[in-house]
Design a protein around this motif. Structure first.
Motif, PDB file in Angstrom:
ATOM      1  N   LEU A  30       0.822  -1.204   0.000  1.00  0.00           N
ATOM      2  CA  LEU A  30       0.000   0.000   0.000  1.00  0.00           C
ATOM      3  C   LEU A  30       0.860   1.261   0.000  1.00  0.00           C
ATOM      4  O   LEU A  30       0.495   2.276  -0.611  1.00  0.00           O
ATOM      5  N   THR A  31       2.002   1.220   0.672  1.00  0.00           N
ATOM      6  CA  THR A  31       2.846   2.408   0.785  1.00  0.00           C
ATOM      7  C   THR A  31       3.845   2.533  -0.366  1.00  0.00           C
ATOM      8  O   THR A  31       4.728   3.397  -0.325  1.00  0.00           O
ATOM      9  N   ARG A  32       3.706   1.667  -1.362  1.00  0.00           N
ATOM     10  CA  ARG A  32       4.537   1.756  -2.571  1.00  0.00           C
ATOM     11  C   ARG A  32       3.681   2.150  -3.776  1.00  0.00           C
ATOM     12  O   ARG A  32       2.545   1.700  -3.901  1.00  0.00           O
ATOM     13  N   LYS A  33       4.235   2.956  -4.653  1.00  0.00           N
ATOM     14  CA  LYS A  33       3.541   3.327  -5.879  1.00  0.00           C
ATOM     15  C   LYS A  33       3.356   2.099  -6.750  1.00  0.00           C
ATOM     16  O   LYS A  33       4.278   1.311  -6.949  1.00  0.00           O
ATOM     17  N   LEU A  92      -2.512   2.296   7.067  1.00  0.00           N
ATOM     18  CA  LEU A  92      -2.968   1.677   8.307  1.00  0.00           C
ATOM     19  C   LEU A  92      -4.484   1.799   8.452  1.00  0.00           C
ATOM     20  O   LEU A  92      -5.150   0.874   8.940  1.00  0.00           O
ATOM     21  N   LYS A  93      -5.051   2.911   8.017  1.00  0.00           N
ATOM     22  CA  LYS A  93      -6.496   3.098   8.096  1.00  0.00           C
ATOM     23  C   LYS A  93      -7.223   2.110   7.188  1.00  0.00           C
ATOM     24  O   LYS A  93      -8.235   1.506   7.577  1.00  0.00           O
ATOM     25  N   ILE A  94      -6.689   1.902   5.981  1.00  0.00           N
ATOM     26  CA  ILE A  94      -7.288   0.947   5.035  1.00  0.00           C
ATOM     27  C   ILE A  94      -7.267  -0.458   5.631  1.00  0.00           C
ATOM     28  O   ILE A  94      -8.260  -1.197   5.578  1.00  0.00           O
ATOM     29  N   ARG A 125       0.850  -4.667  16.906  1.00  0.00           N
ATOM     30  CA  ARG A 125       2.313  -4.715  16.973  1.00  0.00           C
ATOM     31  C   ARG A 125       2.939  -3.955  15.805  1.00  0.00           C
ATOM     32  O   ARG A 125       3.961  -3.279  15.977  1.00  0.00           O
ATOM     33  N   LEU A 126       2.338  -4.058  14.628  1.00  0.00           N
ATOM     34  CA  LEU A 126       2.842  -3.289  13.486  1.00  0.00           C
ATOM     35  C   LEU A 126       2.703  -1.794  13.758  1.00  0.00           C
ATOM     36  O   LEU A 126       3.641  -1.022  13.510  1.00  0.00           O
ATOM     37  N   LEU A 161       5.743   1.026  14.002  1.00  0.00           N
ATOM     38  CA  LEU A 161       5.772   2.201  13.134  1.00  0.00           C
ATOM     39  C   LEU A 161       5.664   3.515  13.903  1.00  0.00           C
ATOM     40  O   LEU A 161       6.154   4.542  13.443  1.00  0.00           O
ATOM     41  N   SER A 162       5.031   3.476  15.071  1.00  0.00           N
ATOM     42  CA  SER A 162       4.736   4.723  15.767  1.00  0.00           C
ATOM     43  C   SER A 162       5.434   4.870  17.105  1.00  0.00           C
ATOM     44  O   SER A 162       5.321   5.911  17.749  1.00  0.00           O
TER      45      SER A 162
END
Length: 320
Positions: free
Chosen positions: A274-277, A290-292, A307-308, A312-313
């Protein structure tokens, strides 16, 4: 003084290439200039070194970034060249993968977590090179990289995230290595598909095309048969598109029937993608991805998701 120089096998300096670093020969305790930055290497260079029985060149540590860039640029060619000793090719892959992984860690992880987790992941990369210490294994790995950096980098990105989540479970170094290897190779089956199919959005493919696309985890397991992967690694390849609600593929396996480590790979794979074009859409921002994922409750294991998010945060898992 030796600690200031990085050894590199002479056979990894490929004919008809240029490097952005200076290389040296070692004569006794001294390092003597061999080639300048930007100089083009030739077959004659290699032959001259072989005649002199020189197997190692040296690069100053100040130019390690340029050395890494050179290896990354030509890694597929290095791995496919059967005339280069397997140990040198495994060394080249280790350097390339470590360099790419370092960039991914810096891009995806908070600074506080970076060094400790990267050091553990670096050990995995070094150990995983043993998976490819065979002519066939190196050839298969070169095919993956030569196919394009999209699949290769997505595999490494998934491995980075998977390793970081697994570290919060402390499942041991063996599981970390096995799942990291499986995560890295999870999309290997896509090499058997029509390249045009890989450019299409799976969610809106015609049914006939989607059925073909859905076979890539099985194709990946079949293609990896020549690489000595553990059962855990194979599970990561086979199950990376299965879902908690049993609506995934290729086997519609549900919940607890999927090993937790494989569910973690599936989650990290989805987030990284998702975070890649993609050909059919721009990259989502991390919070959007993360919302998706969170909205699709049938897809993920809640504990793995928390945990992910924590990785990340830097958030406390218990507070999410």
């Amino acid at each position: 003084m030796a600690d200031l120089y990085i050894p590199i096998a002479t056979r990894l300096i490929l004919p008809s290439t240029k490097a952005g670093f200076v290389s040296y020969l070692k004569q006794g305790d001294k390092y003597v200039l061999y080639s300048t930055s930007g100089e083009q290497f030739s077959a004659e260079h290699q032959l001259r070194l072989e005649i002199q029985d020189v197997n190692t060149l040296y690069v100053h540590k100040d130019e390690e970034e340029e050395l890494n860039a050179y290896v990354e640029r030509y890694i597929a060619r290095m791995l496919a060249d059967g005339s280069i000793p397997m140990s040198a090719r495994a060394e080249a892959w280790t350097r390339s993968a470590n360099s790419v992984a370092r960039d991914l860690f810096e891009a995806k992880l908070p600074p506080r977590q970076l060094q400790e987790q990267y050091n553990r992941f670096q050990r995995f990369i070094t150990e995983s090179a043993t998976l490819f210490r065979s002519p066939r294994g190196l050839k298969e790995l070169s095919k993956l990289i030569a196919h394009g950096y999209d699949i290769y980098n997505h595999g490494l990105g998934t491995a980075v995230l998977t390793a970081c989540v697994l570290m919060t479970l402390d499942g041991g170094e063996d599981l970390l290595a096995d799942c990291g290897g499986g995560a890295m190779l999870h999309d290997y089956g896509k090499l058997s598909l029509d390249p045009d199919l890989l450019k299409a959005d799976p969610d809106i493919m015609p049914l006939a095309q989607r059925r073909i696309w859905d076979t890539h985890p099985i194709l990946g397991v079949q293609s990896c048969a020549t690489i000595p992967l553990s059962p855990e690694s194979i599970h990561c390849v086979l199950f990376h598109h299965e879902r908690e609600d049993g609506k995934g593929f290729p086997g519609r396996v549900k919940g607890e029937d999927i090993p937790l480590y494989a569910r973690i790979v599936a989650l990290c794979e989805h987030y990284d993608k998702l975070t890649r074009k993609q050909y059919y859409r721009p990259a989502y921002k991390p919070y959007e991805a993360l919302k998706i994922i969170k909205q699709d409750k049938g897809m993920y294991n809640r504990d793995a998701f928390m945990r992910l998010v924590s990785v990340l945060s830097e958030a406390d898992v218990a507070s999410i």
